[in-house]
Design a protein around this motif. Structure first.
Motif, mmCIF file in Angstrom:
data_model
loop_
_atom_site.group_PDB
_atom_site.id
_atom_site.type_symbol
_atom_site.label_atom_id
_atom_site.label_comp_id
_atom_site.label_asym_id
_atom_site.label_seq_id
_atom_site.Cartn_x
_atom_site.Cartn_y
_atom_site.Cartn_z
ATOM 1 N N THR A 45 0.820 -1.217 0.000
ATOM 2 C CA THR A 45 0.000 0.000 0.000
ATOM 3 C C THR A 45 0.847 1.258 0.000
ATOM 4 O OG1 THR A 45 -1.705 -1.176 1.279
ATOM 5 C CG2 THR A 45 -1.830 1.232 1.265
ATOM 6 N N ILE A 46 0.414 2.225 -0.794
ATOM 7 C CA ILE A 46 0.908 3.596 -0.679
ATOM 8 C C ILE A 46 -0.182 4.317 0.104
ATOM 9 C CG2 ILE A 46 1.562 5.723 -1.862
ATOM 10 C CD1 ILE A 46 3.433 3.313 -2.513
ATOM 11 N N LEU A 47 0.141 4.699 1.331
ATOM 12 C CA LEU A 47 -0.814 5.362 2.209
ATOM 13 C C LEU A 47 -0.361 6.804 2.370
ATOM 14 C CD1 LEU A 47 -3.286 4.785 4.102
ATOM 15 C CD2 LEU A 47 -1.622 4.439 5.928
ATOM 16 N N PHE A 48 -1.220 7.738 1.977
ATOM 17 C CA PHE A 48 -0.822 9.138 2.131
ATOM 18 C C PHE A 48 -1.823 9.899 2.983
ATOM 19 C CE2 PHE A 48 -3.511 9.273 -1.603
ATOM 20 C CZ PHE A 48 -4.114 10.517 -1.603
ATOM 21 N N PHE A 49 -1.271 10.772 3.823
ATOM 22 C CA PHE A 49 -2.065 11.629 4.694
ATOM 23 C C PHE A 49 -2.057 13.030 4.109
ATOM 24 C CE2 PHE A 49 -0.984 8.143 7.412
ATOM 25 C CZ PHE A 49 -2.004 8.060 8.346
ATOM 26 N N TYR A 50 -3.252 13.604 4.004
ATOM 27 C CA TYR A 50 -3.360 14.982 3.522
ATOM 28 C C TYR A 50 -4.354 15.726 4.405
ATOM 29 C CZ TYR A 50 -7.699 13.552 1.145
ATOM 30 O OH TYR A 50 -8.953 13.088 0.869
ATOM 31 N N ARG A 51 -4.295 17.051 4.334
ATOM 32 C CA ARG A 51 -5.082 17.866 5.253
ATOM 33 C C ARG A 51 -6.579 17.840 4.944
ATOM 34 N NH1 ARG A 51 -2.206 23.208 6.278
ATOM 35 N NH2 ARG A 51 -3.275 23.821 4.399
ATOM 36 N N GLY A 52 -6.935 17.905 3.678
ATOM 37 C CA GLY A 52 -8.349 17.874 3.301
ATOM 38 C C GLY A 52 -8.547 18.342 1.876
ATOM 39 N N GLY A 53 -9.726 18.092 1.342
ATOM 40 C CA GLY A 53 -10.051 18.493 -0.025
ATOM 41 C C GLY A 53 -10.088 19.995 -0.211
ATOM 42 N N TRP A 54 -10.086 20.746 0.873
ATOM 43 C CA TRP A 54 -10.086 22.203 0.836
ATOM 44 C C TRP A 54 -8.679 22.770 0.614
ATOM 45 C CZ3 TRP A 54 -6.843 23.460 4.752
ATOM 46 C CH2 TRP A 54 -6.716 22.525 5.805
ATOM 47 N N CYS A 55 -7.657 21.910 0.677
ATOM 48 C CA CYS A 55 -6.258 22.338 0.583
ATOM 49 C C CYS A 55 -5.777 22.236 -0.870
ATOM 50 C CB CYS A 55 -5.402 21.459 1.496
ATOM 51 S SG CYS A 55 -3.626 21.613 1.234
ATOM 52 N N PRO A 56 -5.399 23.368 -1.499
ATOM 53 C CA PRO A 56 -4.966 23.306 -2.906
ATOM 54 C C PRO A 56 -3.714 22.449 -3.120
ATOM 55 C CG PRO A 56 -4.616 25.515 -1.992
ATOM 56 C CD PRO A 56 -5.376 24.729 -0.974
ATOM 57 N N PHE A 57 -2.809 22.428 -2.165
ATOM 58 C CA PHE A 57 -1.585 21.618 -2.288
ATOM 59 C C PHE A 57 -1.937 20.126 -2.241
ATOM 60 C CE2 PHE A 57 -0.359 25.705 -0.553
ATOM 61 C CZ PHE A 57 0.640 26.083 -1.423
ATOM 62 N N TYR A 129 -8.891 28.987 9.149
ATOM 63 C CA TYR A 129 -9.428 27.808 8.466
ATOM 64 C C TYR A 129 -10.903 27.599 8.783
ATOM 65 C CZ TYR A 129 -4.812 26.256 6.841
ATOM 66 O OH TYR A 129 -3.604 26.150 6.218
ATOM 67 N N LEU A 130 -11.285 27.804 10.032
ATOM 68 C CA LEU A 130 -12.687 27.631 10.393
ATOM 69 C C LEU A 130 -13.555 28.648 9.660
ATOM 70 C CD1 LEU A 130 -12.473 26.919 14.234
ATOM 71 C CD2 LEU A 130 -12.840 25.274 12.385
ATOM 72 N N ALA A 131 -13.082 29.886 9.559
ATOM 73 C CA ALA A 131 -13.861 30.934 8.894
ATOM 74 C C ALA A 131 -13.840 30.785 7.374
ATOM 75 C CB ALA A 131 -13.313 32.307 9.292
ATOM 76 N N ALA A 132 -12.648 30.678 6.794
ATOM 77 C CA ALA A 132 -12.516 30.684 5.336
ATOM 78 C C ALA A 132 -12.947 29.373 4.689
ATOM 79 C CB ALA A 132 -11.076 31.007 4.945
ATOM 80 N N MET A 133 -12.674 28.247 5.341
ATOM 81 C CA MET A 133 -12.959 26.948 4.732
ATOM 82 C C MET A 133 -14.269 26.341 5.233
ATOM 83 S SD MET A 133 -10.029 26.977 3.288
ATOM 84 C CE MET A 133 -8.287 27.237 3.523
ATOM 85 N N GLY A 134 -14.825 26.941 6.267
ATOM 86 C CA GLY A 134 -16.055 26.397 6.829
ATOM 87 C C GLY A 134 -15.884 25.008 7.428
#
Length: 191
Positions: A45-57, A129-134
């Protein structure tokens, strides 16, 4: 369970040669809770952790991984992403990025904490993040007792069929991700 780091540069990630926490529960896009080991199912498995779909990177990284998914598959790997998104947001990411690989929800940051990747964001970042990304992720109290957003440091793990970490890339700078050619090279070396 590892503690949540006070900042991104203080995380203590799972290292090469260590086994993944296979009993930790993850949530599928359908809302089903399963032990991580059951999801990996004895597959490389290639398992990757990312912050969320709201993150452009993160979205750029998901697209880059999509481009090499067939090569990883030929090497015998499955590709799985884990983020703090809830199941509905994972489904949006799959649709928006036209992904064939699996995404898992770690809404409460339990999995990223078990991997030693979870950290408390700063007060400024939490508010922004709470304000801008909801974002609706639960806030957690840091050592000072302040409510903060918990995020994972972006990371990629190359895991063999026994659940052993063969290679990892963890970078506290969320803007810098592993180049896909390096990931392919690391995957090629796993027997």
């Amino acid at each position: 369970m590892k503690t949540i780091a006070e900042s991104a540069d203080q995380v203590r990630p799972l290292l090469n040669g260590q086994y993944i926490p296979s009993s930790i529960e993850v949530t599928t896009v359908k809302g089903k809770k399963l032990p991580l080991g059951e999801v990996l199912n004895g597959k490389k498995t290639i398992l990757f952790f990312y912050r969320g779909g709201w993150c452009p990177f993160c979205n750029t990284q998901m697209g880059q991984l999509k481009q090499i998914e067939s090569q990883l598959s030929k090497l015998g790997f499955q590709l799985i992403g884990i983020s703090t998104d809830n199941e509905q947001d994972l489904q949006k990411s799959i649709g928006k990025n036209q992904l064939d690989y699996q995404l898992l929800a770690d809404f409460n940051s339990v999995v990223s904490q078990a991997f030693g990747l979870a950290f408390y964001s700063s007060q400024k970042t939490t508010e922004r993040y709470l304000a801008a990304m909801g974002l609706k992720n639960p806030l957690q109290k840091n050592k000072a007792g302040e409510l903060r957003l918990v995020l994972p440091v972006p990371a990629i793990y190359v895991i063999d069929s026994r659940g052993l970490v063969q290679f990892n890339y963890v970078n506290p700078n969320f803007k810098v991700r592993l180049h896909e050619e390096l990931l392919l090279k690391a995957a090629e070396l796993v027997k």
